[in-house]
Design a protein around this motif. Structure first.
Motif: not given
Length: 285
Positions: A173-180, A214-215
């Motif tokens: 549940f993360d709209l961006g990718t910062a936490s990812y 990104l991955l």
């Protein structure tokens, strides 16, 4: 999706205070021998060469178990026994852990949170005991429900170094990718420093083009190759598969993902062998 509604339910419980839900902080490891305090994941130990361990050619199963909420998981485990198992959304149900022990697996599960009397988190199991393992947990950025990872080292026959195995359930549940990116960073750092063979697999929740790109980029920087599946019937959101496997110092011989009603994710079955340059007689990276 049913997994999404369950995740929302658990996350709301965490926010509103449900008696059935508790978060383990810091995370601990559950094993067949009982609960074990976590070892920090900051640095991997230097271990001597091991002759016995996983075979040079080994089978891998990667599967999000959907917390064992559907029947049929036991049949899947019995169909084609693998040497190494990476589970996400695993729970410490006695029927499940007893089956693993009976089939000769040594297993460790991250105790990320407990809901309705069952502890959940990623689990790694193998037909040889681990040499080292350490858990990590990262809270969902919105609902704060933790997602977990388990880092393990296993002896691999013929290898100068143990096999580094990273089992991940990615934040969702993360709209961006910062936490990812923040969740991936310490795991990729360990892989970057490691001189031996590496397996990095799990439910990455790579459900968008931005996340998937990104991955792939972050894995490529560590010379980690993506496994390509045939047939490829992995769970997808649009065009993007959620479950992934990346590897280095190994040769991929086979990879498939076929339908299975025992979970909302289809299991990934892969076969690897140790790459020639990673053997005890070859040169390391």
């Amino acid at each position: 999706m049913k997994t999404l509604s369950l995740g929302l339910l658990l996350s709301l419980c965490l926010l509103l205070g449900c008696d059935e839900l508790s978060v383990t902080s810091p995370p601990v490891l559950l094993t067949a021998q009982g609960e074990r305090l976590a070892t920090p994941c900051g640095r991997l130990p230097v271990l001597p060469v091991q002759q016995a361990g996983l075979p040079q050619q080994f089978d891998l199963l990667v599967w999000n178990l959907y917390k064992l909420q559907r029947p049929g998981w036991a049949d899947t485990l019995a169909e084609v026994p693998a040497d190494l198992l990476l589970f996400q959304e695993s729970v410490d149900a006695p029927s499940f852990t007893r089956r693993l022990t009976e089939q000769g697996y040594a297993w460790q599960q991250v105790a990320a949170f407990t809901y309705q009397g069952r502890t959940a988190g990623v689990m790694t199991a193998a037909r040889t005991p681990e040499l080292f393992s350490c858990p990590l947990a990262y809270p969902e950025p919105v609902f704060r429900l933790p997602k977990s990872a388990l880092v393990s080292l296993y002896a691999l026959e013929g290898s100068r170094y143990p096999l580094l195995v990273v089992n991940l359930h990615g934040v969702n549940f993360d709209l961006g990718t910062a936490s990812y990116e923040e969740q991936l960073a310490p795991l990729l750092k360990l892989a970057r420093r490691y001189p031996g063979p590496v397996l990095f697999g799990g439910d990455f929740n790579s459900w968008s083009e931005r996340r998937s790109r990104l991955l792939q980029q972050r894995m490529a920087r560590q010379q980690l190759l993506p496994a390509h599946f045939n047939p490829d019937q992995r769970l997808r959101i649009g065009d993007w598969p959620l479950d992934q496997v990346f590897y280095r110092g190994l040769v991929l011989l086979q990879a498939s993902a076929t339908p299975n009603p025992a979970s909302d994710h289809n299991p990934l079955r892969l076969r690897f062998r140790l790459a020639e340059e990673a053997t005890s007689s070859g040169k390391s990276r």
